[in-house]
Design a protein around this motif. Structure first.
Motif, PDB file in Angstrom:
ATOM      1  N   GLY A 156      51.064 -34.563  13.370  1.00 45.81           N
ATOM      2  CA  GLY A 156      51.742 -33.294  13.147  1.00 45.81           C
ATOM      3  C   GLY A 156      53.247 -33.393  13.216  1.00 45.81           C
ATOM      4  N   LEU A 157      53.800 -34.600  13.158  1.00 43.35           N
ATOM      5  CA  LEU A 157      55.256 -34.770  13.173  1.00 43.35           C
ATOM      6  C   LEU A 157      55.861 -34.475  11.812  1.00 43.35           C
ATOM      7  CD1 LEU A 157      55.539 -38.008  15.335  1.00 43.35           C
ATOM      8  CD2 LEU A 157      55.662 -35.621  16.070  1.00 43.35           C
ATOM      9  N   ILE A 158      55.086 -34.645  10.749  1.00 44.36           N
ATOM     10  CA  ILE A 158      55.485 -34.238   9.409  1.00 44.36           C
ATOM     11  C   ILE A 158      54.296 -33.505   8.786  1.00 44.36           C
ATOM     12  CG2 ILE A 158      57.159 -36.095   9.048  1.00 44.36           C
ATOM     13  CD1 ILE A 158      55.081 -37.579   7.411  1.00 44.36           C
ATOM     14  N   ALA A 159      54.590 -32.642   7.830  1.00 45.37           N
ATOM     15  CA  ALA A 159      53.539 -31.881   7.157  1.00 45.37           C
ATOM     16  C   ALA A 159      53.382 -32.378   5.730  1.00 45.37           C
ATOM     17  CB  ALA A 159      53.884 -30.393   7.149  1.00 45.37           C
ATOM     18  N   PRO A 160      52.161 -32.385   5.212  1.00 47.95           N
ATOM     19  CA  PRO A 160      51.990 -32.733   3.799  1.00 47.95           C
ATOM     20  C   PRO A 160      52.632 -31.677   2.916  1.00 47.95           C
ATOM     21  CG  PRO A 160      49.925 -31.884   4.701  1.00 47.95           C
ATOM     22  CD  PRO A 160      50.883 -32.023   5.855  1.00 47.95           C
ATOM     23  N   VAL A 161      53.201 -32.102   1.791  1.00 44.06           N
ATOM     24  CA  VAL A 161      53.800 -31.155   0.849  1.00 44.06           C
ATOM     25  C   VAL A 161      52.726 -30.228   0.297  1.00 44.06           C
ATOM     26  CG1 VAL A 161      55.039 -30.934  -1.338  1.00 44.06           C
ATOM     27  CG2 VAL A 161      55.661 -32.739   0.274  1.00 44.06           C
ATOM     28  N   SER A 162      51.548 -30.782   0.059  1.00 46.40           N
ATOM     29  CA  SER A 162      50.409 -29.979  -0.375  1.00 46.40           C
ATOM     30  C   SER A 162      49.177 -30.439   0.381  1.00 46.40           C
ATOM     31  CB  SER A 162      50.190 -30.117  -1.883  1.00 46.40           C
ATOM     32  OG  SER A 162      49.901 -31.460  -2.230  1.00 46.40           O
ATOM     33  N   GLY A 163      48.204 -29.549   0.527  1.00 45.86           N
ATOM     34  CA  GLY A 163      47.014 -29.890   1.279  1.00 45.86           C
ATOM     35  C   GLY A 163      47.184 -29.570   2.745  1.00 45.86           C
ATOM     36  N   GLN A 164      46.359 -30.195   3.591  1.00 38.28           N
ATOM     37  CA  GLN A 164      46.353 -29.842   5.006  1.00 38.28           C
ATOM     38  C   GLN A 164      45.792 -30.975   5.848  1.00 38.28           C
ATOM     39  OE1 GLN A 164      43.873 -26.479   6.182  1.00 38.28           O
ATOM     40  NE2 GLN A 164      45.512 -25.721   7.519  1.00 38.28           N
ATOM     41  N   VAL A 165      46.285 -31.060   7.083  1.00 33.91           N
ATOM     42  CA  VAL A 165      45.730 -31.934   8.114  1.00 33.91           C
ATOM     43  C   VAL A 165      45.221 -31.030   9.229  1.00 33.91           C
ATOM     44  CG1 VAL A 165      46.211 -33.768   9.773  1.00 33.91           C
ATOM     45  CG2 VAL A 165      47.371 -33.764   7.556  1.00 33.91           C
ATOM     46  N   THR A 166      44.001 -31.262   9.683  1.00 41.18           N
ATOM     47  CA  THR A 166      43.469 -30.473  10.799  1.00 41.18           C
ATOM     48  C   THR A 166      42.812 -31.391  11.823  1.00 41.18           C
ATOM     49  OG1 THR A 166      41.339 -30.091   9.696  1.00 41.18           O
ATOM     50  CG2 THR A 166      43.062 -28.418   9.393  1.00 41.18           C
ATOM     51  N   ILE A 167      42.914 -30.983  13.082  1.00 43.49           N
ATOM     52  CA  ILE A 167      42.233 -31.658  14.186  1.00 43.49           C
ATOM     53  C   ILE A 167      41.388 -30.603  14.889  1.00 43.49           C
ATOM     54  CG2 ILE A 167      42.480 -33.040  16.274  1.00 43.49           C
ATOM     55  CD1 ILE A 167      45.291 -33.785  15.313  1.00 43.49           C
ATOM     56  N   GLY A 168      40.091 -30.726  14.767  1.00 39.44           N
ATOM     57  CA  GLY A 168      39.214 -29.696  15.321  1.00 39.44           C
ATOM     58  C   GLY A 168      39.487 -28.339  14.714  1.00 39.44           C
ATOM     59  N   GLY A 169      39.909 -28.325  13.462  1.00 41.85           N
ATOM     60  CA  GLY A 169      40.180 -27.073  12.759  1.00 41.85           C
ATOM     61  C   GLY A 169      41.591 -26.560  12.897  1.00 41.85           C
ATOM     62  N   ALA A 170      42.403 -27.121  13.809  1.00 43.11           N
ATOM     63  CA  ALA A 170      43.781 -26.663  14.031  1.00 43.11           C
ATOM     64  C   ALA A 170      44.758 -27.566  13.289  1.00 43.11           C
ATOM     65  CB  ALA A 170      44.107 -26.652  15.521  1.00 43.11           C
ATOM     66  N   ASP A 171      45.828 -26.972  12.779  1.00 39.04           N
ATOM     67  CA  ASP A 171      46.878 -27.700  12.065  1.00 39.04           C
ATOM     68  C   ASP A 171      47.898 -28.207  13.091  1.00 39.04           C
ATOM     69  OD1 ASP A 171      49.270 -28.387  10.715  1.00 39.04           O
ATOM     70  OD2 ASP A 171      48.768 -27.067   9.047  1.00 39.04           O
TER      71      ASP A 171
END
Length: 246
Positions: free
Chosen positions: A57-72
């Motif tokens: 979570g130090l950088i965010a994707p320009v598009s799409g999503q990263v989640t850990i247990g449903g949280a961004d």
């Protein structure tokens, strides 16, 4: 590790390309990470560190999503503190405070603990590790390996389900390396270890080989490592200096 330890939260990445300085450092990715021990293997510039920073979570994707247990983890930093911690290759890039107890207490303060309780827990953690004498010691008097260990303790105090390890054994002498490996191996957390040494990642449950920002292979180390070794040997044979006269 005890068989009763629950698996950490699932990590999902569905993201478009990542560009830094006008260069694509990561191609579009789709990954679901559920295993307890994961290795991410690649040469310098392969995209593995950018991938690690995105998971943290130090950088965010320009598009799409990263989640850990449903949280961004990028947008919900409190949830990220509870779910994931990152151990950088160089502990000096991570340590902020002059004494060991202050460094350990800082992470606990981020979770909402009062300063007095955070310091008490920090001292108790050091004592439990047989390092009570570190409490008021200046961090500058600790060796590189000891500072790396201090950073690990700081993360463990916050009890995240997943630890991201960025080449954690680089620059350590052999006894320190053995001690750190033993400590990490006993942890119930998921460990995602970033490295460029295939042999050091051979014990993972899953190995992801990154090459030029793309996933070149993904699976058990017994399948991925021979592919990696063959490609590294092929590239080594193409060294630009190989045909120079002596």
């Amino acid at each position: 590790m005890p068989a009763t330890d629950p698996l950490p939260d699932e990590i999902r990445l569905e993201c478009g390309p990542v560009r830094l300085g006008g260069r694509e450092v990561l191609a579009p990715l789709q990954l679901v990470l559920t295993e307890r021990r994961i290795g991410i293997l690649g040469r310098n510039g392969s995209g593995k560190t950018t991938l690690m920073r995105m998971i943290a979570g130090l950088i965010a994707p320009v598009s799409g999503q990263v989640t850990i247990g449903g949280a961004d983890p990028f947008r919900d930093r409190k949830a990220a503190l509870r779910s994931i911690g990152i151990l950088f290759q160089n502990p000096d890039h991570q340590i902020l405070f002059p004494t060991a107890e202050e460094e350990l207490a800082f992470g606990l303060r981020q979770t909402g603990l009062p300063q007095r309780e955070a310091l008490a827990r920090a001292r108790a953690a050091l004592a439990a590790e047989g390092r009570a004498h570190w409490a008021q010691a200046s961090v500058s008097t600790l060796s590189g390996g000891q500072r790396q260990y201090l950073c690990l303790l700081s993360l463990l105090l916050m009890q995240p389900g997943t630890l991201l390890l960025d080449e954690p054994f680089t620059g350590l002498d052999l006894p320190t390396l053995i001690r750190l490996r033993r400590r990490l191996a006993a942890l119930p957390q998921r460990l995602i270890t970033i490295g460029h040494d295939g042999a050091a990642l051979a014990g993972a449950d899953r190995l992801i080989w990154m090459e030029a920002g793309r996933i070149a292979a993904d699976g058990p180390p017994a399948r991925v490592l021979p592919l990696w070794q063959a490609e590294m040997e092929r590239q080594g044979a193409l060294d630009a200096d190989a045909d120079l006269a002596g």
